[in-house]
Design an enzyme around this catalytic site. Structure first.
Site, PDB file in Angstrom:
ATOM      1  N   SER A  58      49.977  89.452 -56.433  1.00 45.00           N
ATOM      2  CA  SER A  58      48.869  90.112 -57.136  1.00 45.00           C
ATOM      3  C   SER A  58      49.115  88.797 -58.774  1.00 45.00           C
ATOM      4  O   SER A  58      50.026  89.077 -58.782  1.00 45.00           O
ATOM      5  CB  SER A  58      48.563  91.285 -57.650  1.00 45.00           C
ATOM      6  OG  SER A  58      47.998  91.256 -58.858  1.00 45.00           O
ATOM      7  N   GLY A  59      47.590  88.066 -58.503  1.00 42.57           N
ATOM      8  CA  GLY A  59      48.141  86.932 -59.829  1.00 42.57           C
ATOM      9  C   GLY A  59      47.622  87.996 -60.951  1.00 42.57           C
ATOM     10  O   GLY A  59      48.950  87.407 -61.541  1.00 42.57           O
ATOM     11  N   LEU A  60      46.791  88.705 -60.786  1.00 45.28           N
ATOM     12  CA  LEU A  60      46.822  89.460 -62.030  1.00 45.28           C
ATOM     13  C   LEU A  60      47.706  90.451 -62.512  1.00 45.28           C
ATOM     14  O   LEU A  60      48.663  90.001 -63.316  1.00 45.28           O
ATOM     15  CB  LEU A  60      45.332  90.670 -61.750  1.00 45.28           C
ATOM     16  CG  LEU A  60      45.148  91.493 -62.604  1.00 45.28           C
ATOM     17  CD1 LEU A  60      44.912  90.591 -64.258  1.00 45.28           C
ATOM     18  CD2 LEU A  60      44.206  92.179 -62.018  1.00 45.28           C
ATOM     19  N   ASP A  70      45.035  86.205 -66.501  1.00 43.13           N
ATOM     20  CA  ASP A  70      44.954  86.095 -65.434  1.00 43.13           C
ATOM     21  C   ASP A  70      44.279  84.866 -65.114  1.00 43.13           C
ATOM     22  O   ASP A  70      42.682  84.715 -64.274  1.00 43.13           O
ATOM     23  CB  ASP A  70      44.941  87.584 -64.475  1.00 43.13           C
ATOM     24  CG  ASP A  70      44.641  86.848 -63.354  1.00 43.13           C
ATOM     25  OD1 ASP A  70      44.876  85.200 -62.599  1.00 43.13           O
ATOM     26  OD2 ASP A  70      43.904  87.550 -62.209  1.00 43.13           O
ATOM     27  N   ASP A  97      49.257  85.785 -54.158  1.00 43.46           N
ATOM     28  CA  ASP A  97      47.357  85.410 -54.418  1.00 43.46           C
ATOM     29  C   ASP A  97      47.802  83.739 -55.202  1.00 43.46           C
ATOM     30  O   ASP A  97      48.289  84.191 -56.289  1.00 43.46           O
ATOM     31  CB  ASP A  97      47.343  86.711 -55.398  1.00 43.46           C
ATOM     32  CG  ASP A  97      46.327  86.108 -56.107  1.00 43.46           C
ATOM     33  OD1 ASP A  97      45.493  85.069 -56.378  1.00 43.46           O
ATOM     34  OD2 ASP A  97      45.923  86.509 -57.200  1.00 43.46           O
ATOM     35  N   ASP A  99      45.523  82.292 -56.658  1.00 44.33           N
ATOM     36  CA  ASP A  99      44.270  81.719 -57.425  1.00 44.33           C
ATOM     37  C   ASP A  99      44.075  80.394 -56.396  1.00 44.33           C
ATOM     38  O   ASP A  99      43.512  80.820 -55.306  1.00 44.33           O
ATOM     39  CB  ASP A  99      45.044  81.757 -58.148  1.00 44.33           C
ATOM     40  CG  ASP A  99      45.822  82.329 -59.046  1.00 44.33           C
ATOM     41  OD1 ASP A  99      44.869  83.262 -58.644  1.00 44.33           O
ATOM     42  OD2 ASP A  99      45.994  81.877 -60.263  1.00 44.33           O
ATOM     43  N   GLU A 126      41.203  80.849 -53.821  1.00 48.76           N
ATOM     44  CA  GLU A 126      39.848  81.439 -53.590  1.00 48.76           C
ATOM     45  C   GLU A 126      38.995  80.200 -54.009  1.00 48.76           C
ATOM     46  O   GLU A 126      39.874  79.141 -54.189  1.00 48.76           O
ATOM     47  CB  GLU A 126      39.916  82.166 -55.012  1.00 48.76           C
ATOM     48  CG  GLU A 126      40.312  82.066 -55.883  1.00 48.76           C
ATOM     49  CD  GLU A 126      40.721  83.259 -57.034  1.00 48.76           C
ATOM     50  OE1 GLU A 126      41.173  84.487 -56.353  1.00 48.76           O
ATOM     51  OE2 GLU A 126      40.184  83.220 -57.555  1.00 48.76           O
ATOM     52  N   LYS A 132      41.439  79.230 -63.158  1.00 48.49           N
ATOM     53  CA  LYS A 132      40.138  80.550 -62.799  1.00 48.49           C
ATOM     54  C   LYS A 132      40.405  81.300 -63.735  1.00 48.49           C
ATOM     55  O   LYS A 132      41.124  81.191 -64.239  1.00 48.49           O
ATOM     56  CB  LYS A 132      40.405  80.767 -61.293  1.00 48.49           C
ATOM     57  CG  LYS A 132      42.345  81.334 -61.186  1.00 48.49           C
ATOM     58  CD  LYS A 132      43.074  82.667 -61.804  1.00 48.49           C
ATOM     59  CE  LYS A 132      42.013  83.737 -61.749  1.00 48.49           C
ATOM     60  NZ  LYS A 132      42.192  84.668 -60.065  1.00 48.49           N
ATOM     61  N   ASN A 134      39.827  85.780 -63.869  1.00 51.98           N
ATOM     62  CA  ASN A 134      40.220  86.807 -63.099  1.00 51.98           C
ATOM     63  C   ASN A 134      38.508  86.981 -62.710  1.00 51.98           C
ATOM     64  O   ASN A 134      37.615  87.066 -63.319  1.00 51.98           O
ATOM     65  CB  ASN A 134      40.752  87.820 -63.623  1.00 51.98           C
ATOM     66  CG  ASN A 134      41.122  89.216 -62.593  1.00 51.98           C
ATOM     67  OD1 ASN A 134      39.859  90.783 -63.236  1.00 51.98           O
ATOM     68  ND2 ASN A 134      41.843  88.907 -62.057  1.00 51.98           N
ATOM     69  N   SER A 135      38.862  87.430 -61.462  1.00 53.79           N
ATOM     70  CA  SER A 135      37.190  87.954 -61.081  1.00 53.79           C
ATOM     71  C   SER A 135      36.359  89.000 -62.203  1.00 53.79           C
ATOM     72  O   SER A 135      35.194  89.490 -61.411  1.00 53.79           O
ATOM     73  CB  SER A 135      37.208  88.386 -59.571  1.00 53.79           C
ATOM     74  OG  SER A 135      38.016  87.245 -58.744  1.00 53.79           O
ATOM     75  N   ARG A 169      38.981  83.102 -49.648  1.00 50.06           N
ATOM     76  CA  ARG A 169      39.502  83.444 -50.299  1.00 50.06           C
ATOM     77  C   ARG A 169      37.737  83.352 -51.026  1.00 50.06           C
ATOM     78  O   ARG A 169      37.625  82.187 -51.651  1.00 50.06           O
ATOM     79  CB  ARG A 169      39.713  84.183 -51.338  1.00 50.06           C
ATOM     80  CG  ARG A 169      39.418  85.129 -52.585  1.00 50.06           C
ATOM     81  CD  ARG A 169      40.132  85.808 -53.703  1.00 50.06           C
ATOM     82  NE  ARG A 169      39.718  86.125 -54.760  1.00 50.06           N
ATOM     83  CZ  ARG A 169      40.332  87.014 -55.939  1.00 50.06           C
ATOM     84  NH1 ARG A 169      41.658  86.725 -55.193  1.00 50.06           N
ATOM     85  NH2 ARG A 169      39.867  87.368 -57.422  1.00 50.06           N
ATOM     86  N   HIS A 200      35.484  89.242 -51.730  1.00 51.79           N
ATOM     87  CA  HIS A 200      35.411  89.768 -52.648  1.00 51.79           C
ATOM     88  C   HIS A 200      34.154  89.804 -53.206  1.00 51.79           C
ATOM     89  O   HIS A 200      32.854  89.630 -53.494  1.00 51.79           O
ATOM     90  CB  HIS A 200      36.247  89.026 -53.635  1.00 51.79           C
ATOM     91  CG  HIS A 200      36.483  89.803 -55.320  1.00 51.79           C
ATOM     92  ND1 HIS A 200      37.351  91.517 -54.863  1.00 51.79           N
ATOM     93  CD2 HIS A 200      37.697  89.396 -55.945  1.00 51.79           C
ATOM     94  CE1 HIS A 200      37.754  91.375 -55.451  1.00 51.79           C
ATOM     95  NE2 HIS A 200      38.401  90.856 -56.694  1.00 51.79           N
TER      96      HIS A 200
HETATM   97  C1  SPV Z   1      44.684  89.863 -57.840  1.00 52.66           C
HETATM   98  O1  SPV Z   1      45.380  90.970 -57.956  1.00 52.66           O
HETATM   99  O2  SPV Z   1      44.829  89.094 -58.506  1.00 52.66           O
HETATM  100  C2  SPV Z   1      43.339  89.412 -57.446  1.00 52.66           C
HETATM  101  C3  SPV Z   1      42.598  90.157 -56.772  1.00 52.66           C
HETATM  102  O3  SPV Z   1      42.947  88.666 -57.590  1.00 52.66           O
HETATM  103  S1  SPV Z   1      41.560  90.600 -58.390  1.00 52.66           S
HETATM  104  O4  SPV Z   1      41.653  91.059 -59.201  1.00 52.66           O
HETATM  105  O5  SPV Z   1      40.304  91.371 -58.008  1.00 52.66           O
HETATM  106  O6  SPV Z   1      41.349  88.982 -58.376  1.00 52.66           O
HETATM  107 MG    MG Z   2      43.756  87.286 -58.715  1.00 50.64          MG
END
Ligand code: SPV
Ligand code: MG
Length: 307
Positions: A58-60, A70, A97, A99, A126, A132, A134-135, A169, A200
């Protein structure tokens, strides 16, 4: 390193060394599969030992573990380095991930190539720009132009081997667009060579994800991240033919809760006596990191000790 030495006596060091089923097969399997988040070697080893067939880098979580936001504050080389530790420590397929690919087609293909070289099994890219965000943070999530993003996907596909999975994504729902925009993008990304579509959503219910899955009708496998719609039972995803569910940040959040509570206790008690039974034993740590293999390697490679 464990991987190299594990064949020493012809037998795997421990269960973690058994190679997993390729990610691309998991994505294409008829069953709904699950990827567990990890963000470093230790969390990857723990998640693999729990029985997950694959991991989500996971990027986060990787950013958070580095103390970064993130928002592409961690560099792509830092991410690749972390992933290498995860690969070595877990030996199960890892979807990374990626990104938005850290730039244009050129940055995306370089990232993917390096991830493949370090042993990752796939990358999710994505359809946003660089940097980017974080979503789940704020409302500024401008989408990439479809044609430009397809160039990123094609470049990754052309640069990596057939077993390296490319997950496209779609952030259209995050950016406030509707199902039509998401489906238009899914078709374009499939044409550009994606192996799977990650759709997502940050709604608390799974409606829009399930509506997408119904319309998309599995033209490519569908991957979801139910962080916000966590109450939806997995049976709904099975029924909808969802390929893969990503539990996207839960080793990291468990670590936060565990570390926060233990720090508070030790601070208040000025003692570690009360919490000894509540933290993982050192034996568990040594086992996770394969100290048993090092002992065998020492017997094999070091000179015999004489009295
Ligand atoms: C991550 O885990 O970094 C993701 C999922 O990309 S989210 O945090 O929902 O964007
Ligand atoms: Mg991410």
């Amino acid at each position: 390193m464990n991987k190299l030495i594990s064949s020493l006596d012809g037998s795997p060091v421990h269960a973690l060394d058994a190679p997993g089923r390729p990610l691309i097969d998991l994505l294409r399997s008829k069953e709904t599969e699950f990827l567990m988040e990890a963000h470093d070697g230790l969390s990857a080893a723990i998640a693999a030992r729990a029985g997950f067939k694959g991991l989500w880098a996971s990027g986060l979580s990787i950013s958070s573990a580095l103390g970064y936001r993130d928002a592409n504050e961690a560099s792509w080389t830092q991410v690749v380095d972390v992933v290498e530790h995860m690969v070595d420590a877990s030996h199960v397929p890892i979807l990374v991930d990626g990104d938005s690919g850290f730039g244009n087609f050129n940055n995306a293909r370089l990232l993917a190539k390096k991830l493949e070289e370090r042993g990752a099994s796939g990358v999710a890219i994505e359809d946003k720009g660089f940097p980017k965000m974080n979503s789940f943070v704020g409302d500024r999530h401008p989408l990439a132009e479809i044609e430009e993003f397809c160039g990123r996907l094609k470049a990754v596909k052309d640069t990596t081997g057939p077993n390296f999975a490319l997950v496209a994504r779609i952030e259209a729902l995050i950016a406030g667009h509707g199902l039509d925009e998401a489906l238009t993008r899914a078709h374009a990304y499939a044409k550009a060579g994606a192996d799977a579509i990650l759709i997502h959503s940050r709604k608390a219910v799974a409606d829009e994800i399930l509506a997408f899955a119904k319309e998309w009708d599995n033209k490519l496998p569908v991957v979801i991240v139910p962080t916000k719609y966590y109450n939806t039972p997995v049976s709904a995803y099975r029924k909808a033919g969802i390929s893969t569910v990503i539990w996207a940040n839960h080793t990291m959040r468990a670590a936060i809760a565990g570390m926060r509570d233990i720090c508070a206790r030790i601070q208040a008690d000025e003692s570690i006596a009360g919490i000894e039974g509540e933290v993982a034993g050192l034996d568990e740590l040594f086992s996770l990191i394969g100290y048993d293999e090092l002992a065998r390697a020492e017997d094999h490679y070091l000179p015999r000790q004489t009295a």
